[in-house]
Design an enzyme around this catalytic site. Structure first.
Site, PDB file in Angstrom:
ATOM      1  CE  LYS A 158      -5.146  -8.245  -2.429  1.00  0.00           C
ATOM      2  NZ  LYS A 158      -5.711  -8.007  -1.182  1.00  0.00           N
ATOM      3  CE  LYS A 216     -12.760  -4.611   0.011  1.00  0.00           C
ATOM      4  NZ  LYS A 216     -11.584  -3.958   0.553  1.00  0.00           N
ATOM      5  CE  LYS A 242      -4.489  -1.478   1.435  1.00  0.00           C
ATOM      6  NZ  LYS A 242      -5.680  -1.237   2.224  1.00  0.00           N
TER       7      LYS A 242
HETATM    8  P1  TYM Z   1     -10.001  -6.472   2.769  1.00  0.00           P
HETATM    9  O1  TYM Z   1     -11.073  -5.453   2.913  1.00  0.00           O
HETATM   10  O2  TYM Z   1      -8.824  -6.131   1.917  1.00  0.00           O
HETATM   11  O3  TYM Z   1     -10.605  -7.830   2.206  1.00  0.00           O
HETATM   12  C1  TYM Z   1     -11.730  -8.433   2.791  1.00  0.00           C
HETATM   13  C2  TYM Z   1     -11.599  -9.948   2.792  1.00  0.00           C
HETATM   14  O4  TYM Z   1     -11.490 -10.450   1.469  1.00  0.00           O
HETATM   15  C3  TYM Z   1     -10.327 -11.261   1.352  1.00  0.00           C
HETATM   16  N1  TYM Z   1      -9.782 -11.067   0.003  1.00  0.00           N
HETATM   17  C4  TYM Z   1      -9.558 -12.049  -0.875  1.00  0.00           C
HETATM   18  N2  TYM Z   1      -9.724 -13.378  -0.793  1.00  0.00           N
HETATM   19  C5  TYM Z   1      -9.400 -14.123  -1.882  1.00  0.00           C
HETATM   20  N3  TYM Z   1      -8.918 -13.571  -3.034  1.00  0.00           N
HETATM   21  C6  TYM Z   1      -8.748 -12.247  -3.157  1.00  0.00           C
HETATM   22  N4  TYM Z   1      -8.293 -11.726  -4.290  1.00  0.00           N
HETATM   23  C7  TYM Z   1      -9.074 -11.413  -2.039  1.00  0.00           C
HETATM   24  N5  TYM Z   1      -9.013 -10.081  -1.837  1.00  0.00           N
HETATM   25  C8  TYM Z   1      -9.445  -9.883  -0.574  1.00  0.00           C
HETATM   26  C9  TYM Z   1      -9.382 -10.741   2.411  1.00  0.00           C
HETATM   27  O5  TYM Z   1      -8.408 -11.706   2.760  1.00  0.00           O
HETATM   28  C10 TYM Z   1     -10.335 -10.429   3.526  1.00  0.00           C
HETATM   29  O6  TYM Z   1     -10.643 -11.595   4.258  1.00  0.00           O
HETATM   30  N6  TYM Z   1      -7.529  -6.059   7.091  1.00  0.00           N
HETATM   31  C11 TYM Z   1      -8.690  -6.641   6.452  1.00  0.00           C
HETATM   32  C12 TYM Z   1     -10.003  -6.210   7.058  1.00  0.00           C
HETATM   33  C13 TYM Z   1     -10.110  -6.415   8.536  1.00  0.00           C
HETATM   34  C14 TYM Z   1     -10.313  -7.659   9.191  1.00  0.00           C
HETATM   35  C15 TYM Z   1     -10.385  -7.331  10.582  1.00  0.00           C
HETATM   36  C16 TYM Z   1     -10.445  -8.966   8.761  1.00  0.00           C
HETATM   37  C17 TYM Z   1     -10.039  -5.448   9.477  1.00  0.00           C
HETATM   38  N7  TYM Z   1     -10.218  -5.978  10.714  1.00  0.00           N
HETATM   39  C18 TYM Z   1     -10.574  -8.331  11.540  1.00  0.00           C
HETATM   40  C19 TYM Z   1     -10.646  -9.968   9.738  1.00  0.00           C
HETATM   41  C20 TYM Z   1     -10.709  -9.642  11.107  1.00  0.00           C
HETATM   42  C21 TYM Z   1      -8.680  -6.223   4.986  1.00  0.00           C
HETATM   43  O7  TYM Z   1      -8.064  -5.266   4.599  1.00  0.00           O
HETATM   44  O8  TYM Z   1      -9.509  -6.961   4.191  1.00  0.00           O
END
Ligand code: TYM
Length: 340
Positions: free
Chosen positions: A201, A204, A119
């Protein structure tokens, strides 16, 4: 104590940042497993708006996206009668615990976080302290609720490991305070790849909308994106296709959407042209996303229903989180405040 807590189920917790457009990668890597696991756990599902501001957001967009993401959790099958859904900033204990955990997290640990490195490259003009200490906020999200299991995609594994280390450090410095959470990372679909940039990857918040499938993309757009998805110079599905960038990713998506083992998908399409398989995948996606989008529209047309769920979720979450934060403050030696 409310009914849900009385059931004494183990805690399942996860969250998504309301940035960009909720994408198929998020569904396959995370949300799908939330839905499948929620029955045997007390599910806690957050829209993590405080995490999202580590990157600049337009306030009006952020506001709309928080509601839209919560509605998509419901449309995907999160049951608000069984699970808790809320917006992170509605529960102030997240910020309170994050500060404490910042003081128990080492810079050496944060320096190793690959998401921070990625990032900071992508947002080189805004490498703020929040982006750097983000994993301590994520640890707070998880540890506040004495979480047992955290279903996430593979990219969050490192943050989960750090959360476990921070919890163990706090527990051994004081006395057992936090449950040590386990990650739940699916075998298939833990890392769905971009459709055009096949070595990256799926994200979004990618600038190129053709790189991801948004869960709210209309059918014609879904079909076009799959048709244009980059594959290699071979043209027929073979057993090796699963290991090839591009086509392997599309086969994985098909296998997850149809609940079929990847090898069975390959054998059922073996010898077929990529183009024919892509049409089948597009049909499967449309069949899955059309009813999802109808449920989403119904929920978004009833804002009172949605805000009722979010208010109730936040109230339950505050109750649970306040117990942990009181315990933490007491252990640290903070003087308890008198009655308000
Ligand atoms: P974030 O918002 O980037 O993504 C949300 C969830 O989607 C999964 N993910 C994917 N899985 C498979 N293939 C992909 N291309 C892909 N892109 C995203 C991520 O692994 C995630 O599970 N830090 C976290 C958000 C968060 C969180 C938490 C998660 C904040 N507090 C506490 C679990 C528990 C994040 O940035 O996810």
């Amino acid at each position: 104590m409310n009914d849900l807590q009385k059931q004494n189920k183990p805690i399942l917790l996860s969250g998504i940042q309301p940035s960009g457009h909720l994408a198929l990668g998020n569904y396959v890597g995370a949300m799908r497993n939330w839905v499948q696991l929620q029955e045997n756990y007390l599910g806690i599902f957050m829209v993590v708006d405080m995490h999202a501001i580590t990157v600049r957001q337009k306030p009006a967009d952020l506001r709309n996206r928080c509601l839209s993401f919560a509605a998509q959790y419901l449309a995907a099958g999160i049951d608000p009668k069984e699970s808790i859904i809320f917006i992170q900033s509605h529960v102030p204990q997240h910020a309170q615990l994050a500060w404490v955990l910042n003081c128990y997290t080492y810079m050496g640990e944060l320096n190793r976080m690959t998401q921070f490195k990625d990032k900071s490259q992508r947002h080189a003009d805004n490498i703020n302290a929040g982006l750097y200490t983000y994993p301590a906020l994520m640890a707070a999200d998880i540890l506040l609720y004495q979480t047992d299991l955290v279903p996430v995609g593979a990219d969050q594994k490192q943050h989960l490991e750090l959360t476990r280390d921070i919890a163990a450090r706090f527990n051994s410095t004081f006395s057992p305070t936090f449950k040590i959470p386990e990650p739940f990372i699916p075998e298939a679909g833990a890392r769905i790849m971009s459709l055009q940039d096949v070595d990256k990857k799926m994200s979004k918040s990618d600038d190129n909308v053709n790189n991801y499938i948004a869960l709210l993309d209309p059918p014609a757009v879904l079909r076009k994106k799959i048709k244009r998805a980059v594959t290699d110079s071979a043209s027929e599905i073979t057993p090796e296709s699963l290991n090839r960038p591009g086509i392997g990713n599309l086969l994985t998506i098909y296998s997850v959407l149809n609940d079929m083992p990847p090898l069975d998908v390959v054998s059922s399409f073996e010898g077929q042209q990529y183009s024919g398989f892509k049409n089948e995948l597009a049909d499967a996606l449309v069949a899955f996303l059309e009813p999802f989008q109808q449920r989403y529209d119904t929920i978004m047309n009833d804002k009172g229903y949605l805000s009722g769920i979010l208010d109730e979720g936040a109230a339950r979450a505050r109750y649970m989180a306040s117990k942990t934060i009181s315990k933490v403050y007491r252990k640290l030696g903070f003087v308890p405040p008198g009655p308000a």
